[in-house]
Every structure is written in structure tokens, then in C-alpha cells.
Design a protein around this motif. Structure first.
Motif, mmCIF file in Angstrom:
data_model
loop_
_atom_site.group_PDB
_atom_site.id
_atom_site.type_symbol
_atom_site.label_atom_id
_atom_site.label_comp_id
_atom_site.label_asym_id
_atom_site.label_seq_id
_atom_site.Cartn_x
_atom_site.Cartn_y
_atom_site.Cartn_z
ATOM 1 N N VAL B 34 0.840 -1.198 0.000
ATOM 2 C CA VAL B 34 0.000 0.000 0.000
ATOM 3 C C VAL B 34 0.880 1.255 0.000
ATOM 4 C CG1 VAL B 34 -1.549 1.308 1.514
ATOM 5 C CG2 VAL B 34 -2.007 -1.108 1.044
ATOM 6 N N GLN B 35 1.973 1.190 0.739
ATOM 7 C CA GLN B 35 2.867 2.353 0.786
ATOM 8 C C GLN B 35 3.446 2.681 -0.595
ATOM 9 O OE1 GLN B 35 6.779 2.271 3.083
ATOM 10 N NE2 GLN B 35 5.581 3.829 4.093
ATOM 11 N N GLN B 36 3.805 1.616 -1.319
ATOM 12 C CA GLN B 36 4.340 1.810 -2.665
ATOM 13 C C GLN B 36 3.307 2.525 -3.548
ATOM 14 O OE1 GLN B 36 5.787 -2.011 -3.804
ATOM 15 N NE2 GLN B 36 6.299 -1.366 -5.873
ATOM 16 N N ARG B 52 2.031 9.767 5.580
ATOM 17 C CA ARG B 52 3.349 9.723 6.216
ATOM 18 C C ARG B 52 4.107 8.475 5.813
ATOM 19 N NH1 ARG B 52 3.568 13.276 10.875
ATOM 20 N NH2 ARG B 52 1.452 13.724 11.554
ATOM 21 N N CYS B 53 5.408 8.633 5.734
ATOM 22 C CA CYS B 53 6.271 7.494 5.449
ATOM 23 C C CYS B 53 7.581 7.762 6.161
ATOM 24 C CB CYS B 53 6.501 7.400 3.944
ATOM 25 S SG CYS B 53 7.921 6.407 3.506
ATOM 26 N N GLY B 54 8.059 6.808 6.948
ATOM 27 C CA GLY B 54 9.317 7.023 7.649
ATOM 28 C C GLY B 54 10.369 6.045 7.198
ATOM 29 N N CYS B 55 10.263 4.806 7.721
ATOM 30 C CA CYS B 55 11.370 3.866 7.563
ATOM 31 C C CYS B 55 11.185 2.888 6.415
ATOM 32 C CB CYS B 55 11.526 3.083 8.851
ATOM 33 S SG CYS B 55 10.110 2.026 9.208
ATOM 34 N N ARG B 56 9.983 2.787 5.846
ATOM 35 C CA ARG B 56 9.621 1.854 4.772
ATOM 36 C C ARG B 56 9.543 0.406 5.226
ATOM 37 N NH1 ARG B 56 12.656 1.507 -0.082
ATOM 38 N NH2 ARG B 56 14.552 1.941 1.077
ATOM 39 N N TYR B 57 9.825 0.127 6.485
ATOM 40 C CA TYR B 57 9.646 -1.246 6.952
ATOM 41 C C TYR B 57 9.492 -1.337 8.464
ATOM 42 C CZ TYR B 57 10.174 -6.140 7.967
ATOM 43 O OH TYR B 57 9.946 -7.400 8.440
ATOM 44 N N ARG B 58 8.283 -1.290 8.951
ATOM 45 C CA ARG B 58 7.908 -1.820 10.244
ATOM 46 C C ARG B 58 8.283 -1.073 11.521
ATOM 47 N NH1 ARG B 58 8.749 -5.529 14.292
ATOM 48 N NH2 ARG B 58 7.059 -7.030 14.418
ATOM 49 N N TYR B 59 9.329 -0.279 11.510
ATOM 50 C CA TYR B 59 9.829 0.164 12.806
ATOM 51 C C TYR B 59 9.413 1.559 13.255
ATOM 52 C CZ TYR B 59 12.315 -4.174 12.731
ATOM 53 O OH TYR B 59 12.600 -5.513 12.682
ATOM 54 N N CYS B 60 9.129 2.463 12.322
ATOM 55 C CA CYS B 60 8.825 3.815 12.798
ATOM 56 C C CYS B 60 7.358 3.989 13.149
ATOM 57 C CB CYS B 60 9.262 4.860 11.780
ATOM 58 S SG CYS B 60 8.165 4.982 10.363
ATOM 59 N N GLY B 61 6.499 3.193 12.548
ATOM 60 C CA GLY B 61 5.073 3.276 12.875
ATOM 61 C C GLY B 61 4.362 4.513 12.357
ATOM 62 N N LEU B 62 5.049 5.336 11.589
ATOM 63 C CA LEU B 62 4.430 6.595 11.155
ATOM 64 C C LEU B 62 3.400 6.407 10.041
ATOM 65 C CD1 LEU B 62 7.568 8.943 11.179
ATOM 66 C CD2 LEU B 62 5.619 9.014 12.733
ATOM 67 N N CYS B 63 3.431 5.253 9.373
ATOM 68 C CA CYS B 63 2.596 5.069 8.177
ATOM 69 C C CYS B 63 1.251 4.430 8.488
ATOM 70 C CB CYS B 63 3.349 4.224 7.158
ATOM 71 S SG CYS B 63 3.649 2.546 7.757
ATOM 72 N N ALA B 64 0.909 4.298 9.779
ATOM 73 C CA ALA B 64 -0.327 3.589 10.144
ATOM 74 C C ALA B 64 -1.560 4.248 9.516
ATOM 75 C CB ALA B 64 -0.466 3.552 11.658
ATOM 76 N N CYS B 72 -3.619 -0.788 10.185
ATOM 77 C CA CYS B 72 -2.419 -1.532 9.787
ATOM 78 C C CYS B 72 -1.307 -0.557 9.417
ATOM 79 C CB CYS B 72 -2.740 -2.436 8.599
ATOM 80 S SG CYS B 72 -3.321 -1.527 7.172
ATOM 81 N N LEU B 73 -0.168 -1.088 9.058
ATOM 82 C CA LEU B 73 0.939 -0.252 8.594
ATOM 83 C C LEU B 73 0.996 -0.332 7.064
ATOM 84 C CD1 LEU B 73 3.708 -1.192 11.202
ATOM 85 C CD2 LEU B 73 2.222 0.820 11.182
ATOM 86 N N ALA B 74 1.076 0.818 6.417
ATOM 87 C CA ALA B 74 1.062 0.855 4.949
ATOM 88 C C ALA B 74 2.235 0.087 4.364
ATOM 89 C CB ALA B 74 1.088 2.304 4.466
ATOM 90 N N CYS B 75 3.384 0.141 5.056
ATOM 91 C CA CYS B 75 4.572 -0.485 4.488
ATOM 92 C C CYS B 75 4.548 -2.000 4.610
ATOM 93 C CB CYS B 75 5.824 0.079 5.142
ATOM 94 S SG CYS B 75 5.922 -0.218 6.909
ATOM 95 N N LEU B 76 3.621 -2.549 5.412
ATOM 96 C CA LEU B 76 3.567 -3.993 5.576
ATOM 97 C C LEU B 76 2.332 -4.606 4.916
ATOM 98 C CD1 LEU B 76 4.634 -4.589 9.308
ATOM 99 C CD2 LEU B 76 6.047 -4.585 7.259
HETATM 100 S S1 FES Z 1 7.089 3.428 7.197
HETATM 101 FE FE1 FES Z 1 7.924 2.989 9.162
HETATM 102 S S2 FES Z 1 6.527 1.524 9.930
HETATM 103 FE FE2 FES Z 1 5.770 1.867 7.952
#
Ligand code: FES
Ligand SMILES: Cc1cc2nc3c(=O)[nH]c(=O)nc-3n(C[C@H](O)[C@H](O)[C@H](O)COP(=O)(O)OP(=O)(O)OC[C@H]3O[C@@H](n4cnc5c(N)ncnc54)[C@H](O)[C@@H]3O)c2cc1C
Lengths: 543, 224
Positions: B34-36, B52-64, B72-76
Motif C-alpha cells: 500500500v505504501q508503494q 506519512r512514510c518514515g522507515c519503509r519497513y515496520r519500525y517507525c510506525g508513522l505510516c499507520a 495496519c501499517l502501509a509499508c507492511l
Molecule cells: S514506514 Fe515505518 S513503519 Fe511503515
């Protein structure tokens, strides 16, 4: 006093770090000296020895700092920090890196955020600092943009401590760094008149995911992740490298990139990291049994490459990914720059790690120099005159924004992507004279086009606007990196040149300094302060 | 090129009286998220889209966000045809999918969600970190749990909500903390959580099991 951050407070690369942190002295025979020597040898003697010495001395103190903020290191069965909860991280001669459970960056970020809420200072979240204000060679404040509503604000300040992190985003998508790491601090410092050192030294973590696109660039791990018997294979299964886990990050990144440049890359442009030989020996099996703590990005592997790969039964396609900037703002032991009242600490500062940062040392370095810079800045500010705001302080930003709204050229994000592609191609894993020149001409051309860039203005959360300010920063950092890469006519640490493939201690035990902005940027080469230690170190190694 | 059609709930407080759906046709591929898709829309189709987009994988939580009503998280989250993307419910929206997060820091200050300041020498050397604490410390502060909480509303200061209870429970389990976190949770209405159990974390942090239910149990035992 105020804390400022482009994201909510306590994010940045710190929150997404694996959380492995150096804590020297837990293995018998370890000493401050040994750690210091590892840092210098790993950094190939470009380190500022005084700064490296401080890291060696204060790393244990920085672990306490972190626990005082609310983080908890993993403990052994007796409740103690010990060698049982540590491992040997890339480039260290013995075990001294504490490993979190299960992932340490998130709780470190939360702890720092909580500690940020503990004091009575002002907090500005989600602001982009666009410019430092100076009077002569002295700081008097800064200008910032609130991303929430697009408003600008001036803060008068006697001292400013830059802790803006690195610039991995210059290489997107070939990076595991956070979206905010656009190198703003390097550019802010240059614009204010400070100096940068060794900007060509960009650390690429050797093992990152190549596909799918959504995960490309994400970290799998450093050389230690290969385990005792992991090996690198080319597209036809030929063995390219073994005994990887004792190499530095830079060495492995260079091996991969050289093979890929020779056309030996697999389907998605990477090499194949095969951990399966570890199954054949006792120590290998022991390593794999703890794969989840030994390999920072094992869950990324599962997601990208599936369950067989996750079990280490299938090779993983890997490519290096921009991870850390060793170069940065020149500081002294207290984080002071050459501009009065301007400080730098953390990844934005340069000189600590020389040509290669050892694994797990960043999370010490940022705390150690953060504390030092903060203390000294407070002392300095107590004695400095109150800074003055001027009526026209924001005019430049207003002018830039109204130009962007009026013009109809390319959008900032398009130019950012062009710059990133060029940086990866021309100032990436292996460099040469022609690539360096191409990078500079592409930077010139993007800079020229950015004068015409435009987008529709809208109040509140305008990503184009943030991109536009960041592009200007990224262009400066890209130029400093390309200029330094052209200047260093040897291969050392993370900087590999195909036209000068050897390390040249006779001519290049030297640091490269950058000053000034745009086309009037100047470089200077000075003998490294660690040069004499280098000679002693080399003598020790050969005797 | 394969494509999918997705719907994004847009909202611009300076123009829209109500949130409005907008359709986008975006390219997809194996492993697309979804983030892509959001990044593609911003770069190629509609520069006004805010997310929002931070880390692109799981850890920043900004993309919820919410995808088909599920936090959910957009990057996951894998990209699929027909998905509807919305901001997290119960929370203030700044624009499109971007939440106003500034209240979080204010909450941390107001409730003193931190351990007390200590001299380094006073720090305990020996720590037996409870398992619950380890698990709760994996909270990325993405706020998705608040969208699963039926009682939470950011305008209602009388009820804390999952995120705040997780933060309180982290401290409750922290051997260095001194404050009575159960009393705080009680003041913030944790007892309303009895018989609910709807709170969920997209990353599997045991919000109910190790946070809300623990605070609730201690709070209830103090009732008289
Ligand atoms: S972009 Fe960081 S958790 Fe999704
Ligand atoms: C995936 C990954 C894993 C890592 N794992 C480890 C590890 O296990 N161990 C280790 O030692 N190191 C690790 N590192 C390196 C380490 O995480 C970083 O070097 C370190 O966190 C940098 O900290 P910092 O405080 O300097 O910058 P950051 O934590 O990146 O913070 C920079 C802050 O500055 C803000 N900022 C930037 N520009 C501006 C501006 N113009 N205006 C306002 N604010 C601004 C940002 O919003 C951000 O909050 C890892 C790095 C990555 C990318």
C-alpha cells in the motif's frame, strides 16, 4: 531551550536502528586502548584520534545514559550486562556489542522521546529547520518551517546543536535509512560557514534486500551476519568470497560491487549470500540456531524471500545499501564547530569513525557527543549576548516559497529522484574520475533546473514544500560528497575507486575538508592526525 | 503493466466539509505494498496526496492507516485491487491520511510517561526485566490500536485508550519507575475496558494481555 525535530521527537534513524550497542570491557582482555585501536584500524586512520579516544572512554557511560532515559539493556540470567548478552560485531577484535531482544531501536527511540518529555524545554515537533542565522562567524538563531500548517518561524538562539543525522536518503531506494535523513545538517553547517570532513566516506551495509521493490535497500546485516561459513556466490553459483564475517563492511561492499560491475550479478542485480554451509559444522549450526539475534534483518528476509530463505536453506540475493555517513561536520571534543555557538553531534558530525564505522558504535557516539555538545553549548550560552532577531529574517524563505508557487518547472520530487539515481550510479559503491565528473555535471544541471521548479501551494502538510527545501540541502551534500570522492585518488575504507584501486598510505593518510557552497565550494587536503598512529599500527600488524 | 484500482479517503480541512473518496489506478507487482501505491500516486499522479512514510519497513510506525477498515501499517500491507484507504479512526486528521500527532507528546508530559531522573550511580546494575516489559517495549507508537478501541475518542479526555494504557503498563513493569501507574490508569477509565478486549496491535504487541488487562486487574482489586 528548545528541542526541534522534523518528525515527532525521538524518531530518525535511531528508532529504526537494530539497537546493537558497543559496551567495551565485558570480555576478558578488552580495554579502552584495544577498542580505540580497533576504531582506528577499522577507520583506516582517517579518524580524528581525539574523538575516537573519547568514544572508547565514554561508551560505557553512554550505556548508563540510555538506561537513565528509560531503556533497558538485555541482561543475563543474573540480571547483569555481560558477555553472555553480547556478540562480536563487524570490525571489533572481540565481543563487546550488546544485542537487544528482539529489536532495540524502537525502545531506544521511545526512551529518548520520554526523556524529551521530562524537562521543561520547548519542543517543536514536525518542523524543518531551513536556515541557520549568523552574525559574522557567530550563531544568532534559525528559521524553521512547520510542516503541519506551512508557517515559518524564527527562533533567536545563542547556540544551536545540530543532531540532524545522516544523508542515506541521497541514495534512495538503495538505502535502509529513514526518509528524513536528507543530510540537512551538513548543508545547514556549510551554509553557516562550517567545514565538513571526509564526505566521500559513505558506509554501505553490505547485505540488503534487492527485491521486491517495496523492500529494496532494507538491511539484512553486516559481514558478521554471514556466520563462520557463509559465502558469496555469483549468478552462476561460483564462489566469490568466503570467511566474510571477519571482513569490514567496506571490504564486503566493495567485493559485491566489483563482481556486479563485471556483470556477475544475479536476477535483481545483486550477489547471492549463501548461509547454508554453516549447517555443516558445529559452530556453524550454533550460529544458525541464534540466527534471529545474529541477523538484524532476518524477518525482512522472510518477507522478501520466503520461508526457505528464512531458514537459511536458500541463498539470499543481496546488494549493499547506504547506511551511515562517516564524514560530516568538523567538531572538537565538545562538539564545537568553527562557527561560534554552532555545535554538531551524532551522525551529522564527522571524523569519529574515519573511513569505516565499526558496527554498534553509532549508538554510543550519538549519546557521548550529544551530552558533550549540550553541556558546552549551555555553558557558552550562559555567557553569550542575547541574539537579535531582524525584521527581514524570514524574507528569504518567503521569497523562495513564492517563487516555487509561481513557477511551473519540474516538481521537487522529480529532481530528488534524479539526484538519487545519479548518486547511486556515480558516487555509489565504486567510483572513478569519469563518474565523479558526471555526478558534478548532473548536480549542476539539477541545481539549474531547481531554479525553475514549481508546485501548487496549499496550506498545511504540503509534501512538495518539504521536498523543495530538502532538495536544496541534498544538492549541497551531493556536491560535497562528489567533490571529496574526486579528490581522494586512492581506495580507502568505504571509498573504492576503480582507477585508484589501492590504498596509498604515502599520499593519502589525509583528510579531505570541504567549505563553501554551490560552485564556489572548496576542498582542502590535510594530513590525518592519526597518521602517526597509522604508521605505528601498520608496524604492529606486520611485526 | 498490471494495475489495481484503489480508493483513498481524502480530506482537506480548508476545502472539504466532509472527507471524500477518490479513485486511483496504480501499477502493481509481486510484493507491492500500500505504501508503494501511495508513493506512486504522490510522485506520478496527484502531488496533493498527503500521507506519512518514515522507515519503509515496520519500525517507525508513522505510516499507520486503515485499509478496508482494518488498522495496519502501509509499508507492511500487500496492495490489492479494490482496497479502501482511510486515516485511523478516532484520531484528529490534518489532511488526507495524515493524523495530527502533536497531542501524543502533550500526553507524555501531562501524565509524566517517563522514569524519574536518576544519577548514573543510582541506576540499578542488576535488572530482571519482566517479559511483559520486553514485549510492551516493542510498541512503535503507531497509534493503530486506538482505532481498534471502541471507547476511544481524542476529544474525550476522560478516557486514556490503548496507547496510553500501553505506555502506563510499560512503566508499571519498569523496576526504575516510582509512580503509581495503576492509579493513573484508573483515573483514565481503564475499568471501562472490562469485558471489551477489542484492542489490537498490528504488530502483535500484547496490548490487552500485558497492558490493559494487567492495569485493569490491579485497578479492580483496589476498588474498595
Ligand atoms: S514506514 Fe515505518 S513503519 Fe511503515
Ligand atoms: C537500519 C539501520 C540500523 C542501524 N542499526 C544500528 C545499530 O544496531 N547499532 C548502531 O550503533 N548503529 C546503528 N545504525 C546507525 C545509527 O542508527 C545512526 O547512526 C544513529 O541512530 C544516528 O543518530 P542521530 O541522532 O545522529 O540521527 P537520527 O536518529 O537519524 O536523528 C536525526 C533527527 O534529526 C531530525 N532532522 C533532520 N533534519 C532536520 C531539519 N532540517 N530540521 C529539523 N529536524 C531535522 C530528524 O527528524 C531526526 O529526528 C543503524 C542505522 C540504520 C539505518
Amino acid at each position: 531551550m528548545a528541542l526541534l525535530s522534523k518528525e515527532p521527537l525521538g524518531y530518525g534513524n535511531t528508532r529504526i536502528a537494530a539497537g546493537i550497542k558497543v559496551h567495551p570491557g565485558i570480555t576478558a582482555g578488552d580495554s579502552e586502548n584495544l577498542f580505540y585501536e580497533d576504531m582506528l584500524a577499522g577507520g583506516e586512520y582517517l579518524n580524528n584520534p581525539r574523538l575516537a579516544r573519547i568514544v572508547a572512554k565514554e561508551s560505557r557511560l553512554s550505556s548508563q545514559m540510555l538506561e537513565s532515559f528509560g531503556y533497558t539493556f538485555r541482561r543475563d540470567d543474573e540480571g547483569l550486562i555481560s558477555v553472555k548478552v553480547a556478540r562480536r560485531s563487524g570490525g571489533h577484535s572481540l565481543i563487546r556489542s550488546l544485542v537487544p531482544f528482539p529489536y532495540g531501536g524502537v525502545p531506544i527511540g521511545s526512551a529518548l522521546r520520554s526523556a524529551g518529555a521530562r524537562g521543561q524545554w520547548d519542543v517543536f515537533e514536525e518542523v524543518v529547520v531551513t536556515r541557520l542565522l549568523t552574525e559574522g562567524n557567530q550563531i544568532r538563531g534559525l528559521v524553521l518551517l512547520h510542516t503541519k500548517d506551512g508557517t515559518l518561524e524564527v527562533i533567536a538562539a545563542k547556540a544551536v546543536v545540530l543532531t540532524t543525522g545522516g544523508a542515506g536518503w541521497l541514495y534512495y531506494p538503495h538505502t535502509d535509512c529513514s526518509r528524513v535523513c536528507t543530510g540537512d545538517g551538513y548543508a545547514l553547517a556549510l551554509n553557516a560557514g562550517a567545514e565538513l570532513v571526509d564526505m566521500e566516506q559513505v558506509q554501505f551495509i553490505p547485505f540488503a534486500v534487492t527485491h521486491p521493490r517495496s523492500l529494496a535497500g532494507m538491511i539484512i546485516g553486516d559481514p558478521a551476519a554471514a556466520g563462520p561459513h557463509g559465502r558469496l556466490l555469483d549468478k552462476d553459483g561460483n564462489v566469490v568470497a568466503t570467511e566474510i564475517n571477519v571482513m569490514t563492511r567496506a571490504q564486503v561492499a566493495v567485493i559485491i560491487s566489483r563482481e556486479v560491475e563485471r556483470g556477475r550479478g544475479a536476477a535483481h542485480g545483486g550477489l547471492l549470500l549463501d548461509l547454508s554451509p554453516n549447517f555443516a559444522s558445529e559452530i556453524g549450526r550454533r550460529y544458525l540456531a541464534h540466527a534471529h539475534t545474529n541477523i538484524a534483518g532476518l524477518n525482512v528476509v522472510k518477507r522478501a524471500y520466503g520461508p526457505q530463505a528464512f531458514k537459511c536453506e536458500e541463498p539470499w540475493e543481496v546488494l549493499p545499501s547506504a547506511h551511515f555517513i562517516m564524514g560530516g561536520v568538523v567538531i572538537d571534543e565538545w562538539g564545537r564547530t568553527s562557527v561560534k555557538g554552532l555545535y554538531a553531534a551524532g551522525e551529522v558530525a564527522g571524523g569519529i569513525h574515519g573511513a569505516n564505522r565499526l558496527g554498534s558504535v553509532a549508538l554510543s557516539d550519538i549519546l557521548i557527543f550529544g551530552r558533550r555538545a549540550g553541556e558546552d553549548a549551555a555553558k557558552y550560552a550562559a555567557g553569550a549576548d542575547a541574539p537579535l532577531k531582524r525584521a527581514d529574517d524570514i524574507d528569504l524563505e518567503h521569497e523562495r516559497i513564492s517563487q516555487w508557487h509561481a513557477k511551473r518547472g519540474a516538481r521537487p520530487v522529480q529532481l530528488v529522484r534524479r539526484l538519487q539515481t545519479s548518486m547511486w550510479t556515480n558516487v555509489g559503491l565504486v567510483r572513478d574520475q569519469d563518474k565523479g565528473m558526471r555526478a558534478l555535471s548532473e548536480i549542476d544541471s539539477i541545481e539549474a533546473e531547481s531554479a525553475e521548479m514549481g508546485f501548487r501551494g496549499r496550506p498545511g502538510y504540503c509534501t512538495d514544500l518539504q521536498d523543495a527545501f530538502e532538495l536544496a540541502f541534498m544538492l549541497q551534500v551531493a556536491r560535497a560528497t562528489a567533490r571529496s570522492a574526486l579528490e581522494r585518488r586512492e581506495s580507502r575504507g568505504a571509498h573504492a575507486r576503480s582507477d585508484y584501486p589501492m590504498r596509498d598510505d604515502k599520499n593519502w593518510l589525509a583528510n579531505i575538508f570541504v567549505r563553501g557552497v554551490g560552485k564556489s565550494m572548496l576542498t582542502a587536503v590535510r594530513r590525518s592526525a592519526a597518521a602517526s598512529e597509522a604508521i605505528a599500527g601498520i608496524r604492529r600488524a606486520t611485526s | 503493466m498490471d494495475t489495481v484500482t484503489i480508493e483513498v479517503i481524502r480530506y482537506d480541512p480548508t476545502q472539504d466539509a466532509e472527507p471524500r473518496p477518490q479513485r486511483f489506478v496504480v501499477p502493481t507487482e509481486k510484493g507491492a505494498t500500500v505504501q508503494q501505491a501511495l508513493m506512486h500516486i504522490y510522485e506520478e499522479q496527484d502531488s496533493s496526496l498527503a500521507f506519512r512514510c518514515g522507515c519503509r519497513y515496520r519500525y517507525c510506525g508513522l505510516c499507520a492507516l486503515e485499509v478496508d477498515d482494518k488498522p495496519c501499517l502501509a509499508c507492511l500491507t500487500p496492495l490489492k485491487d479494490g482496497q479502501v484507504l482511510k486515516p485511523l479512526r478516532h484520531l484528529p486528521v490534518l489532511r488526507d491520511l495524515v493524523l495530527d500527532r502533536s497531542w501524543v507528546f502533550d500526553t507524555m508530559r501531562n501524565l509524566q510517561l517517563f522514569i524519574p531522573e536518576m544519577e548514573y550511580e543510582e541506576l540499578p546494575e542488576r535488572i530482571f526485566e519482566p517479559e511483559e516489559h520486553k514485549r510492551l517495549m516493542q510498541c512503535t507508537e503507531c497509534l493503530a490500536c486506538l482505532a481498534t478501541c471502541p471507547y476511544y475518542d481524542y476529544r474525550d479526555a476522560s478516557f486514556g485508550g490503548t496507547y496510553t494504557f500501553v505506555k502506563l503498563a510499560q512503566l508499571h513493569f519498569d523496576p526504575r519507575d516510582q509512580t503509581d501507574r495503576v492509579a493513573q490508569a484508573r483515573k483514565l477509565g481503564v475499568e471501562r475496558c472490562a469485558a471489551c478486549r477489542k484492542c489490537q496491535c498490528p504488530l502483535g504487541v500484547p496490548a490487552w494481555k500485558s497492558a490493559t488487562s494487567v492495569l485493569l486487574k490491579h485497578a479492580s482489586s483496589r476498588r474498595d
